[in-house]
Design a protein around this motif. Sequence first.
Motif, mmCIF file in Angstrom:
data_model
loop_
_atom_site.group_PDB
_atom_site.id
_atom_site.type_symbol
_atom_site.label_atom_id
_atom_site.label_comp_id
_atom_site.label_asym_id
_atom_site.label_seq_id
_atom_site.Cartn_x
_atom_site.Cartn_y
_atom_site.Cartn_z
ATOM 1 N N GLY A 138 11.083 14.782 37.332
ATOM 2 C CA GLY A 138 9.924 15.551 36.877
ATOM 3 C C GLY A 138 9.657 15.308 35.404
ATOM 4 O O GLY A 138 10.580 15.103 34.609
ATOM 5 N N ASN A 139 8.381 15.350 35.046
ATOM 6 C CA ASN A 139 7.991 15.093 33.652
ATOM 7 C C ASN A 139 6.725 15.879 33.317
ATOM 8 O O ASN A 139 5.851 16.055 34.160
ATOM 9 N N GLY A 140 6.651 16.319 32.059
ATOM 10 C CA GLY A 140 5.450 16.995 31.560
ATOM 11 C C GLY A 140 5.743 18.393 31.060
ATOM 12 O O GLY A 140 6.216 19.238 31.811
ATOM 13 N N ASP A 141 5.505 18.574 29.741
ATOM 14 C CA ASP A 141 5.611 19.915 29.137
ATOM 15 C C ASP A 141 7.014 20.473 29.047
ATOM 16 O O ASP A 141 7.204 21.683 29.177
ATOM 17 N N ILE A 142 7.998 19.631 28.818
ATOM 18 C CA ILE A 142 9.347 20.164 28.611
ATOM 19 C C ILE A 142 9.589 20.254 27.100
ATOM 20 O O ILE A 142 9.641 19.233 26.406
ATOM 21 N N ASN A 143 9.725 21.470 26.626
ATOM 22 C CA ASN A 143 9.888 21.652 25.185
ATOM 23 C C ASN A 143 11.096 22.490 24.801
ATOM 24 O O ASN A 143 11.294 22.754 23.613
ATOM 25 N N SER A 144 11.857 22.927 25.772
ATOM 26 C CA SER A 144 13.002 23.785 25.439
ATOM 27 C C SER A 144 14.048 23.671 26.549
ATOM 28 O O SER A 144 13.739 23.239 27.672
#
Length: 328
Positions: free
Chosen positions: A199-205
């Motif tokens: 999965g990929n997209g919008d991982i920030n923490s």
Amino acid sequence: MRIGAIELEKPLALAPMEDVTDVSFRLICKELGVDLLYTEFASSSALVRDVASTTRKIRVTDIERPIAVQIFGGVEEPMDEAARVAEEACPDFIDVNCGCWVRKVVRRESGAGLLKNLAKFEAVVRAVLSGTKLPVTVKTRIGWDQDNIVILDVARMVEQLGVQALSVHCRTRSQGHSGAADWSWLEKLKQTVSIPIIGNGDINSPEDVKRMFETGCDGVMIGRGAIYNPWIFRQAKHYMATGELLPEATLSERVVLCIKHLLLSIDYKGQERGIIEFRKHYQGYFRGMRNVAKLRAELVRMTDPEEIIARLRRYEDELSSEPENVEL
Ligand SMILES: Cc1cc2nc3c(=O)[nH]c(=O)nc-3n(C[C@H](O)[C@H](O)[C@H](O)COP(=O)(O)O)c2cc1C
């Protein structure tokens, strides 16, 4: 999850990012716990023509393993031959970029352009598979736009072709890099195919990483979140193992890592190119900090590593002597 002979348990991957994920940044992330690496994307026709700036991009080092070379191209391009060239760089596997949204790529019906024509998508992937004995993976988006979400068809098709894992940036091509990534597709993908889904997209923490794994996906791939915070890999692993959040990197740790990264860049690219191509990273290391625009404006004019290092240390002293580091 497994790709060829590589067995990985809930891996965290650094997303391929042009002009960002060169060897120096990959090594920085490796030290901070990333499990899976990719080169920046390389144009298949440029690889076949032996264009020096492109062949440089696909060089990998043993320390980085497991690592993929990522290539892109359309049906008109020599994808099988490009796969052969990529194989000579000795990566662990080859990843086919079927998700790049930029106009000059999609116009040639490559990258995300392939989402508009699954027959061509299939032909491109087939050509890559025929050109190499290495495992092949695919990275793509969920569809061209909200009315044309094709990711489940894509997943079935690539699985049947023999692709060993699928990375999905959960946005459409129309979204570019903005708007929310829709992770609900990851769950649907897991119900549809049995190849590993990254999965990929919008991982920030670290919390984002844990939440994405809850969709059932096999791996999590981090892009821009790692530019601003390369510690995210270590932080996320610690959080998943213990439920405890590690403290954010301090200014001093940021300065130390930035200098280390700069020196690696110089080691691999030579002083001039190493310094120039590093300039984009200052913004990432010191995002949100006081006077960062002024700092950056000064650093990007400098060509001497000693001067840059001295300026970074002075910045640390300046901010440490002030009561508050972070601009609100
Ligand atoms: C500067 C930049 C360069 C990128 N270059 C590539 C690339 O070469 N290959 C690729 O598959 N995706 C590329 N991407 C897309 C990322 O791999 C990733 O899919 C996207 O940034 C979404 O993840 P994020 O929300 O964690 O950033 C790039 C993204 C950025 C921001």
